[in-house]
Design a protein around this motif. Structure first.
Motif, PDB file in Angstrom:
ATOM      1  N   LEU A  71      -7.060  -1.364  -1.609  1.00 47.92           N
ATOM      2  CA  LEU A  71      -7.829  -2.101  -2.601  1.00 47.92           C
ATOM      3  C   LEU A  71      -7.203  -3.483  -2.764  1.00 47.92           C
ATOM      4  O   LEU A  71      -5.997  -3.654  -2.616  1.00 47.92           O
ATOM      5  CB  LEU A  71      -7.813  -1.389  -3.957  1.00 47.92           C
ATOM      6  N   CYS A  72      -8.052  -4.444  -3.061  1.00 50.40           N
ATOM      7  CA  CYS A  72      -7.586  -5.812  -3.300  1.00 50.40           C
ATOM      8  C   CYS A  72      -8.297  -6.360  -4.521  1.00 50.40           C
ATOM      9  O   CYS A  72      -9.529  -6.365  -4.583  1.00 50.40           O
ATOM     10  CB  CYS A  72      -7.873  -6.686  -2.081  1.00 50.40           C
ATOM     11  N   ALA A  73      -7.511  -6.807  -5.499  1.00 52.99           N
ATOM     12  CA  ALA A  73      -8.072  -7.425  -6.703  1.00 52.99           C
ATOM     13  C   ALA A  73      -7.190  -8.599  -7.085  1.00 52.99           C
ATOM     14  O   ALA A  73      -5.990  -8.428  -7.295  1.00 52.99           O
ATOM     15  CB  ALA A  73      -8.148  -6.418  -7.848  1.00 52.99           C
ATOM     16  N   ASN A  74      -7.798  -9.778  -7.148  1.00 49.37           N
ATOM     17  CA  ASN A  74      -7.054 -10.985  -7.511  1.00 49.37           C
ATOM     18  C   ASN A  74      -5.772 -11.145  -6.690  1.00 49.37           C
ATOM     19  O   ASN A  74      -4.708 -11.493  -7.211  1.00 49.37           O
ATOM     20  CB  ASN A  74      -6.719 -10.962  -9.010  1.00 49.37           C
ATOM     21  N   ARG A  75      -5.922 -10.819  -5.394  1.00 49.52           N
ATOM     22  CA  ARG A  75      -4.837 -10.931  -4.425  1.00 49.52           C
ATOM     23  C   ARG A  75      -3.654 -10.015  -4.763  1.00 49.52           C
ATOM     24  O   ARG A  75      -2.500 -10.299  -4.430  1.00 49.52           O
ATOM     25  CB  ARG A  75      -4.404 -12.399  -4.255  1.00 49.52           C
ATOM     26  N   ASN A  76      -3.946  -8.933  -5.424  1.00 50.20           N
ATOM     27  CA  ASN A  76      -3.011  -7.821  -5.588  1.00 50.20           C
ATOM     28  C   ASN A  76      -3.516  -6.680  -4.719  1.00 50.20           C
ATOM     29  O   ASN A  76      -4.729  -6.481  -4.596  1.00 50.20           O
ATOM     30  CB  ASN A  76      -2.934  -7.382  -7.056  1.00 50.20           C
ATOM     31  N   TYR A  77      -2.612  -5.911  -4.134  1.00 50.48           N
ATOM     32  CA  TYR A  77      -2.999  -4.940  -3.105  1.00 50.48           C
ATOM     33  C   TYR A  77      -2.386  -3.577  -3.395  1.00 50.48           C
ATOM     34  O   TYR A  77      -1.201  -3.470  -3.721  1.00 50.48           O
ATOM     35  CB  TYR A  77      -2.530  -5.426  -1.728  1.00 50.48           C
ATOM     36  N   GLY A  78      -3.205  -2.526  -3.270  1.00 47.50           N
ATOM     37  CA  GLY A  78      -2.719  -1.168  -3.462  1.00 47.50           C
ATOM     38  C   GLY A  78      -3.428  -0.205  -2.543  1.00 47.50           C
ATOM     39  O   GLY A  78      -4.629  -0.339  -2.303  1.00 47.50           O
ATOM     40  N   GLN A  79      -2.689   0.763  -1.985  1.00 47.87           N
ATOM     41  CA  GLN A  79      -3.293   1.807  -1.165  1.00 47.87           C
ATOM     42  C   GLN A  79      -3.619   3.010  -2.042  1.00 47.87           C
ATOM     43  O   GLN A  79      -2.859   3.372  -2.941  1.00 47.87           O
ATOM     44  CB  GLN A  79      -2.347   2.238  -0.039  1.00 47.87           C
ATOM     45  N   LEU A  80      -4.767   3.643  -1.765  1.00 47.36           N
ATOM     46  CA  LEU A  80      -5.223   4.736  -2.607  1.00 47.36           C
ATOM     47  C   LEU A  80      -4.173   5.832  -2.728  1.00 47.36           C
ATOM     48  O   LEU A  80      -3.999   6.431  -3.787  1.00 47.36           O
ATOM     49  CB  LEU A  80      -6.526   5.324  -2.048  1.00 47.36           C
ATOM     50  N   GLY A  81      -3.472   6.118  -1.624  1.00 42.83           N
ATOM     51  CA  GLY A  81      -2.484   7.184  -1.637  1.00 42.83           C
ATOM     52  C   GLY A  81      -1.293   6.913  -2.532  1.00 42.83           C
ATOM     53  O   GLY A  81      -0.535   7.836  -2.857  1.00 42.83           O
ATOM     54  N   ASN A  82      -1.108   5.662  -2.947  1.00 41.75           N
ATOM     55  CA  ASN A  82       0.001   5.308  -3.831  1.00 41.75           C
ATOM     56  C   ASN A  82      -0.437   5.181  -5.285  1.00 41.75           C
ATOM     57  O   ASN A  82       0.370   4.836  -6.151  1.00 41.75           O
ATOM     58  CB  ASN A  82       0.636   3.989  -3.384  1.00 41.75           C
TER      59      ASN A  82
END
Length: 370
Positions: A71-82
């Motif tokens: 996922l990417c929001a306002n140039r922040n990034y996260g993987q669903l598994g985390n």
């Protein structure tokens, strides 16, 4: 005779059988690499900006492991598994939905992109070949986000944005085909339904839930759905001793189990749910039950139900809010139960459970009628 190296003769064959490094095949469709899940069928279908979670749906015909999707929001990034799964499963069946909590979801104005698992090594988050889906909301949304990437990928129209959700509502896809979810007109205010089919705001009565039993010594309480249709209670908020968890956030203090024993937090009409919570005080205390997305627990428009027990209960907590909401009388309280017993609503209509005279000491019947 002139000698031609064999490798040169093979080059045309190698060219014909190679893939475009961008991940796009001859038909123009984006393809994940062999070690990536086929996340191209994943679509954003609901966003709760206020509570900070997003729901994604598998619109394909096969089960997909989405744990490595980004996922990417306002140039922040996260993987669903985390991230914390609020509802559903990351091994997503065809037509299945999964909701994940993420603190980067902005209220009122924001955007959100879903990307293939190999994105950081395959062009990055600025690559239109890697973005799978996109949503933009609010008047100032996405100005520093990935709108241009989504436009280049032909999955969003430049300048368009879904209106920010009303208080207590979610941004919900309400169209017929989630695989084509890029039309702003198909989005609107929805009831919070993480992991379940979306419903338009107002189609379910948020005030249908009632507290019907409390075990002070066992530290659990029971609620019932008094309405005519199903209600997802996973993100409804609790309040006791100035602690405010959501029912669907299992952990050291909160654990819910439904009448059928399967931990399903979507309650059918008339179904009961029992919730273990270490903040249930013995002897005297109080408990408030609030709509999902609530951040101001002093707001009488957000409280759904309330119970106070013991003559000292609730004096420093939310009795005043319940009184302002017209669901409790100042100074009233239910008598505490003896050890190993519970105090339970034994009246005729659980929707009107604010009279202490309708409560009595009973044998424990968690997640079942009293």
């Amino acid at each position: 005779m002139r000698f031609v190296p064999l490798i040169l003769l093979c080059l045309p064959l190698l060219v014909l059988t190679s893939c475009d490094s961008s991940g796009v095949n001859d038909s123009g469709d984006r393809e994940p690499s062999p070690d990536q899940p086929d996340a191209s069928v994943l679509r954003i279908t609901e966003v709760n900006e206020q509570a900070g979670w997003v729901e994604l749906t598998n619109t394909g015909s096969e089960t997909v492991d989405v744990s490595e999707v980004w996922l990417c929001a306002n140039r922040n990034y996260g993987q669903l598994g985390n991230l914390t799964v609020a509802a559903g499963d990351l091994m997503l069946d065809s037509g299945g939905r999964v909701a994940v909590e993420w603190g980067q979801i902005d209220a009122d104005d924001g955007d959100l992109g879903a990307y293939l698992s190999g994105t950081p090594d395959a062009g990055g988050f600025g690559s239109a070949d890697q973005i799978v889906d996109y949503l933009r909301w609010g008047d100032g949304a996405g100005d520093t986000g990935r709108q241009n990437v989504a436009v280049d990928a032909d999955i969003w129209t430049e300048g368009e944005a879904v209106s920010a959700a009303a208080d207590g509502a979610t941004l919900s896809f309400l169209g017929d085909e989630a695989g084509s979810n890029d039309t702003v007109a198909d989005w609107g205010d929805g009831e919070p339904t993480p992991g379940d089919a979306n419903s338009e705001l107002g189609s379910a009565d948020l005030s249908d839930l009632r507290i019907t039993e409390v075990s002070e010594t066992g530290q659990w309480f029971e609620i019932v759905n008094t309405g005519n249709g199903p209600v997802d209670v996973s993100l409804y908020k609790l309040c006791a001793n100035f602690n405010y968890p959501a029912i669907g956030n299992p952990g050291p203090t909160v654990e819910a189990f439904a009448q059928n024993g399967d931990e399903d937090l979507t309650l059918a009409a008339g179904e009961y749910l029992a919730v273990n919570w270490s903040q249930i005080d013995a002897g005297s205390g109080d408990l408030g039950f609030y709509e999902s997305g609530t951040s101001n627990f002093g707001n009488a428009d957000r409280i759904i139900d309330y119970i106070r027990w013991g003559s000292d209960g609730g004096e420093a907590d939310r009795e005043g809010v319940a009184v302002d909401a017209g669901i409790w009388t100042q100074g009233d309280f239910v008598s505490p139960a003896a050890s190993e017993m519970t105090f339970s609503f034994v009246g005729d209509d659980a929707r009107n459970n604010g009279d202490p005279a309708d409560w009595a000491e009973t044998e424990p019947t968690p997640a079942a009628s009293n």
